[in-house]
Write an enzyme that holds these catalytic residues in place. Sequence first.
Site, PDB file in Angstrom:
ATOM      1  N   THR A 160     109.846 122.419  29.050  1.00 58.13           N
ATOM      2  CA  THR A 160     109.511 123.831  28.881  1.00 58.13           C
ATOM      3  C   THR A 160     107.992 123.986  28.860  1.00 58.13           C
ATOM      4  O   THR A 160     107.284 123.068  28.451  1.00 58.13           O
ATOM      5  CB  THR A 160     110.105 124.301  27.537  1.00 58.13           C
ATOM      6  OG1 THR A 160     111.518 124.344  27.674  1.00 58.13           O
ATOM      7  CG2 THR A 160     109.590 125.650  27.103  1.00 58.13           C
ATOM      8  N   ARG A 188     123.917 130.717  27.827  1.00 58.99           N
ATOM      9  CA  ARG A 188     123.222 130.144  26.666  1.00 58.99           C
ATOM     10  C   ARG A 188     121.758 130.606  26.644  1.00 58.99           C
ATOM     11  O   ARG A 188     121.076 130.612  27.663  1.00 58.99           O
ATOM     12  CB  ARG A 188     123.308 128.620  26.751  1.00 58.99           C
ATOM     13  CG  ARG A 188     122.614 127.878  25.597  1.00 58.99           C
ATOM     14  CD  ARG A 188     121.218 127.467  25.979  1.00 58.99           C
ATOM     15  NE  ARG A 188     120.584 126.669  24.921  1.00 58.99           N
ATOM     16  CZ  ARG A 188     119.287 126.408  24.882  1.00 58.99           C
ATOM     17  NH1 ARG A 188     118.494 126.840  25.849  1.00 58.99           N
ATOM     18  NH2 ARG A 188     118.773 125.717  23.906  1.00 58.99           N
ATOM     19  N   ASP A 191     115.530 129.222  21.930  1.00 55.59           N
ATOM     20  CA  ASP A 191     114.537 129.817  21.030  1.00 55.59           C
ATOM     21  C   ASP A 191     113.422 130.567  21.760  1.00 55.59           C
ATOM     22  O   ASP A 191     112.779 131.456  21.197  1.00 55.59           O
ATOM     23  CB  ASP A 191     113.867 128.706  20.199  1.00 55.59           C
ATOM     24  CG  ASP A 191     113.188 127.677  21.119  1.00 55.59           C
ATOM     25  OD1 ASP A 191     113.898 127.042  21.919  1.00 55.59           O
ATOM     26  OD2 ASP A 191     111.940 127.535  21.075  1.00 55.59           O
ATOM     27  N   THR A 211     108.426 123.948  21.863  1.00 59.83           N
ATOM     28  CA  THR A 211     109.354 123.364  22.821  1.00 59.83           C
ATOM     29  C   THR A 211     110.307 122.476  22.029  1.00 59.83           C
ATOM     30  O   THR A 211     110.003 122.056  20.918  1.00 59.83           O
ATOM     31  CB  THR A 211     108.616 122.546  23.907  1.00 59.83           C
ATOM     32  OG1 THR A 211     109.590 122.023  24.812  1.00 59.83           O
ATOM     33  CG2 THR A 211     107.816 121.404  23.325  1.00 59.83           C
ATOM     34  N   GLY A 212     111.476 122.214  22.595  1.00 65.39           N
ATOM     35  CA  GLY A 212     112.452 121.383  21.896  1.00 65.39           C
ATOM     36  C   GLY A 212     113.816 122.018  21.955  1.00 65.39           C
ATOM     37  O   GLY A 212     114.016 123.023  22.633  1.00 65.39           O
ATOM     38  N   GLY A 214     116.425 124.330  21.319  1.00 62.93           N
ATOM     39  CA  GLY A 214     116.380 125.687  20.782  1.00 62.93           C
ATOM     40  C   GLY A 214     117.392 125.948  19.681  1.00 62.93           C
ATOM     41  O   GLY A 214     117.139 126.738  18.767  1.00 62.93           O
TER      42      GLY A 214
HETATM   43  N1  ASP Z   1     113.275 125.292  23.753  1.00 64.48           N
HETATM   44  C1  ASP Z   1     113.960 125.342  25.022  1.00 64.48           C
HETATM   45  C2  ASP Z   1     115.347 125.866  24.824  1.00 64.48           C
HETATM   46  O1  ASP Z   1     116.007 125.451  23.887  1.00 64.48           O
HETATM   47  C3  ASP Z   1     114.063 124.050  25.735  1.00 64.48           C
HETATM   48  C4  ASP Z   1     112.886 123.100  25.667  1.00 64.48           C
HETATM   49  O2  ASP Z   1     111.878 123.426  25.065  1.00 64.48           O
HETATM   50  O3  ASP Z   1     112.976 121.992  26.222  1.00 64.48           O
HETATM   51  O4  ASP Z   1     115.798 126.642  25.630  1.00 64.48           O
END
Ligand code: ASP
Length: 293
Positions: A160, A188, A191, A211-212, A214
């Site tokens: 992301t 879906r 965050d 990022t991460g 969500g």
């Molecule tokens: N935060 C993003 C989500 O959950 C994905 C990511 O940051 O890799 O959609």
Amino acid sequence: MTAAQAGCLTAALEIGYHLLDRGAPALTAVEQAIRVLEQSGLFNAGRGSHVQLDGVRRMDASIMEGQDLQAGAVASIEGIVHPISAARLVMEQTTHVLLVGKPGSAFARHCGLERQPRRPSGHAAGKAAMTRVWSPKTLELYRTMMSSGPALRKRAGKETVGAVALDQTGTIAAGASTGGIDLMLPGRVGDTPIIGCGVYADNESGAVSMTGLGEGIIRIAVAKEICDRLAQGERPVSAATQVLKKLVRRIKGAAGSLVLAPDGRFAITHVTPRMAAGWWNGKGRPTVRDSFQ
Ligand code: ASP
């Protein structure tokens, strides 16, 4: 991080910084830096977005500025290259904060944003695929995959994108744009488009872009919690570390954050094995690295 991704991150930092140097608002620096990353196809955003299990690319983005706490976001939008600009248009052209799905996509097209196919070539269409997506067997498999989400994202090698910036008037801004996670159910939303979870900016506390996974970031409302700690005088690195530790301890989450205080102190912090990111204050060359641990 590949050499191409490092080059693209460097270009995004340079474009963002030069805009700030010429007196542009932090919001513009954040939007334009993110557009470079969306355009490249090298990250999980814009042209490089992951597809959902039915083969469609649905994207989320948000942007916020810290002076008047204005914010805009889009979720689950299809067929455009720059969701971050759609988010800014929601903020500036409507009285709303968040537009979603097909109407959100229609709004972005109406504003003249560049288009891309909603389904990248090679991804099968059809109603039969949707029925399979919701079968008990697929849902069980999906649950298993979700619990190893961070490992899956690592394998995919595309992350992301996000940015935070501080302009010459002392205003800060934050933004993020994503194609979501690997193998997600159609519809879906993570965050990234949720203000206070994936993004937050307030001149009285700080700017945060996440990022991460969500599903975890939403449940802790990570961006706002980091900002609340900044408002209480905590340093960016400590605020981010404490909240990310909580994310791991309470719900076994995985995430990384860009955090910027109104006085220019910042932190790039992650509890994932790696996080490609960088920073630049105009001196020397931009710093771009794969890990900030
Ligand atoms: N935060 C993003 C989500 O959950 C994905 C990511 O940051 O890799 O959609």
